[in-house]
Design an enzyme around this catalytic site. Sequence first.
Site, PDB file in Angstrom:
ATOM      1  N   ARG A   1       0.921  -1.146  -0.014  1.00 41.25           N
ATOM      2  CA  ARG A   1      -0.089  -0.180   0.094  1.00 41.25           C
ATOM      3  C   ARG A   1       0.907   1.298   0.067  1.00 41.25           C
ATOM      4  O   ARG A   1       0.343   2.384  -0.342  1.00 41.25           O
ATOM      5  CB  ARG A   1      -1.049  -0.072   1.169  1.00 41.25           C
ATOM      6  CG  ARG A   1      -2.279  -1.212   0.927  1.00 41.25           C
ATOM      7  CD  ARG A   1      -2.884  -1.530   2.214  1.00 41.25           C
ATOM      8  NE  ARG A   1      -2.087  -2.022   3.308  1.00 41.25           N
ATOM      9  CZ  ARG A   1      -1.856  -2.959   3.483  1.00 41.25           C
ATOM     10  NH1 ARG A   1      -2.057  -4.006   2.765  1.00 41.25           N
ATOM     11  NH2 ARG A   1      -1.265  -3.643   4.345  1.00 41.25           N
TER      12      ARG A   1
ATOM     13  N   GLU B   1       4.654  -7.839  12.864  1.00 40.49           N
ATOM     14  CA  GLU B   1       3.838  -8.145  14.095  1.00 40.49           C
ATOM     15  C   GLU B   1       3.321  -9.591  13.925  1.00 40.49           C
ATOM     16  O   GLU B   1       2.990 -10.063  15.137  1.00 40.49           O
ATOM     17  CB  GLU B   1       2.564  -7.055  14.180  1.00 40.49           C
ATOM     18  CG  GLU B   1       1.884  -6.923  12.944  1.00 40.49           C
ATOM     19  CD  GLU B   1       2.260  -6.050  11.806  1.00 40.49           C
ATOM     20  OE1 GLU B   1       1.299  -5.576  11.081  1.00 40.49           O
ATOM     21  OE2 GLU B   1       3.439  -5.760  11.416  1.00 40.49           O
TER      22      GLU B   1
END
Length: 176
Positions: free
Chosen positions: A59, A96
């Site tokens: 993105r 993460e």
Amino acid sequence: MKTVQDYIRTIPDFPHEGIMFRDVTTLFADPRGFRMAVDQLLHPHAGADIDVVVGLEARGFILGGAIAHQLGKGFVPIRKKGKLPGKTIEQAYTLEYGEAVMEMHDDAIEAGAKVLVVDDLLATGGTAEAGIKLIERLGGVVVGCAFVIDLPDLGGRKKLEGMGMDVHILCEFEGD
């Protein structure tokens, strides 16, 4: 009046159970929201001495390309391993919910080039840190990092600021 955060939807348990995915595709799909995000990411860097904008997969390509266009500068993608056709350098990192490797063409950044790094989300800072290391290995100088979303509980901003980076964030979401 809507803020950038109002255009972002949350999808629970994606890509893994317990993750609250902050989906910017709804932001990109709305012309006012997308324009607002690009303008706000760009604003602190308008008139700055920037040679190239780097977008982090995936993105960050959308945002970085729009910002590079507005600044009249070139755009360089940093991609996941195996996606670029030319000779590359690579940097492993943790994110993460796993591990990955980022790559960039070994001739994408000229030594001394001033670089703005752009992505949609700052979580642990692993992806951005890998991108910064790649840029610096080629002799580029990162003059700033711009993100739509920060997840402050995961510590990415502190990590990047600890590396001496100037970090610009449009909104925050608590939790993962």
